[in-house]
Design an enzyme around this catalytic site. Structure first.
Site, PDB file in Angstrom:
ATOM      1  NE  ARG A  73      42.656  42.286  39.182  1.00 52.71           N
ATOM      2  CZ  ARG A  73      42.056  41.216  39.711  1.00 52.71           C
ATOM      3  NH1 ARG A  73      40.724  41.168  39.768  1.00 52.71           N
ATOM      4  NH2 ARG A  73      42.760  40.199  40.176  1.00 52.71           N
ATOM      5  CE  LYS A 131      35.433  41.818  42.083  1.00 56.17           C
ATOM      6  NZ  LYS A 131      35.707  43.235  42.336  1.00 56.17           N
TER       7      LYS A 131
END
Length: 352
Positions: A326, A291
């Site tokens: 994840r 991210k």
């Protein structure tokens, strides 16, 4: 008035076991972590920060609930039994995902990538056909289904598959093709038929926090007085809605939505206070891999250069109660978790 207990002062491994044995700490989720302090929250206000072993009698049931490991999710071993979170491999069969858009648009390349992740230790493959990065253009269910179905059919022959989608039609088609789990970034709010699809299928579901229902505009709503508490209360409301629709709590996992309608400061606070989500009694999924905030903090501008930072976040989440991670970099995450487990005093995870 809602009451929440926030576990704090975490200990791990031998230190956790010694503190519990000495009556100075309480075990967290039945695993190798313990907490020494609790913050008592009622009606959104903090009533006090006290030793966990001195919790008032009328709060003790809430503290005791935090000692129980969540039920196994999707028929997979639970994190306490494994000694590490489950690892969910990310497989985006899209042209525009933030990290690997276009790389696996060809079904053959996607299937090969899934097989590589499974060989590297992934417990589940999460297949998505619509990018949910900030500003991404929406995809209609027909196009999404065409992208993901050939891939899901093949992978599901050998491994559990979750489908990352907001659309009821895509959920239905993916489940018929062999997917076992629905992973919805809108927490079953985007499509009015989604709740019924999941309830009728009897499948597990991941509910994620995102302000609004559109990834394209979520960053416009990144405003919170207390991000951890607001995410907790949002997810509690979504679980209640699911239960009312016939989806039992033991089939639900929750995701705080790292990077979805949050600033870097929000992401960091959510990760630090992750244990407060254990009040929900559901496994916690954390998806922070590659991210933007990871790149900002680590100095890695490109998504594919953010592996080292992503591993740091993965281990931190594991230490704070995450039951699933994840990730894009499966082999490296599995190795990092194996070392974290060993260094925390747990037995080495069997290989092979």
């Amino acid at each position: 008035m809602a009451r929440w207990v926030e576990p704090m002062g975490l200990l791990h491994g031998r230190g956790a076991l010694a503190a519990v044995a000495a009556g100075a700490a309480v075990p967290l989720e039945g695993g190798g972590t313990a907490f020494t302090l609790v913050r008592l929250i009622e009606g959104g206000a903090t009533l006090g920060l006290i030793p966990a072993v001195d919790t008032p009698e009328d709060w003790q049931a809430a503290v005791l609930a935090l000692t129980n490991a969540p039920a196994p999710f999707a028929g997979l071993p639970d994190a306490a039994a494994l000694g590490r979170p489950l690892v969910m491999g990310v497989l985006n069969v899209t042209p525009d995902s933030f990290s690997d858009g276009g790389r696996y648009a060809d079904p053959r390349a996607a299937i090969m990538a899934a097989n590589a992740m499974l060989e590297a230790g992934a417990d589940m493959i999460d297949v998505g056909g619509e990018s949910t990065r900030p500003g991404a253009a929406p995809v209609d269910p027909e196009a999404e289904i065409a992208r993901i179905l050939p891939v899901i059919r093949e992978i599901a022959k050998d491994a559990p598959v979750s489908v990352d989608t907001r659309h009821a039609a895509t959920m239905r088609a993916a489940l018929e093709a062999g997917a076992e789990v629905v992973n919805d970034v809108s927490a079953l709010r985007h499509d009015p038929e989604a709740m019924a699809v999941v309830a009728d299928a009897g499948c597990p579901v991941v509910l994620m926090h995102m302000p609004g229902t559109e990834p394209a505009t979520m960053q416009q709503h990144a405003e919170y007085a207390d991000v951890a508490l607001e995410v907790l209360e949002f997810l509690a409301a979504r679980i209640e809605a699911c239960e009312a629709a016939g989806i039992p709590r033991h089939r639900i996992a929750v995701d705080p939505g790292i990077g979805f309608g949050k600033t870097m400061e929000h992401n960091l606070e959510l990760l630090d206070r992750l244990p407060v989500l254990l009040n929900l009694g559901c496994p916690i999924l954390v998806g922070a891999s590659r991210k933007r905030f990871v790149g900002t903090l680590s100095g890695a501008s490109g998504p594919r250069d953010r592996m080292a930072g992503s591993l740091g976040v993965a281990v931190s989440a594991a230490a704070r109660g995450a039951a699933m991670l994840r990730v894009h970099d499966v082999a490296e995450t599995v190795a990092a978790l194996r070392l974290w487990r060993a260094c925390a005093g747990g037995p080495p995870e069997p290989q092979g």
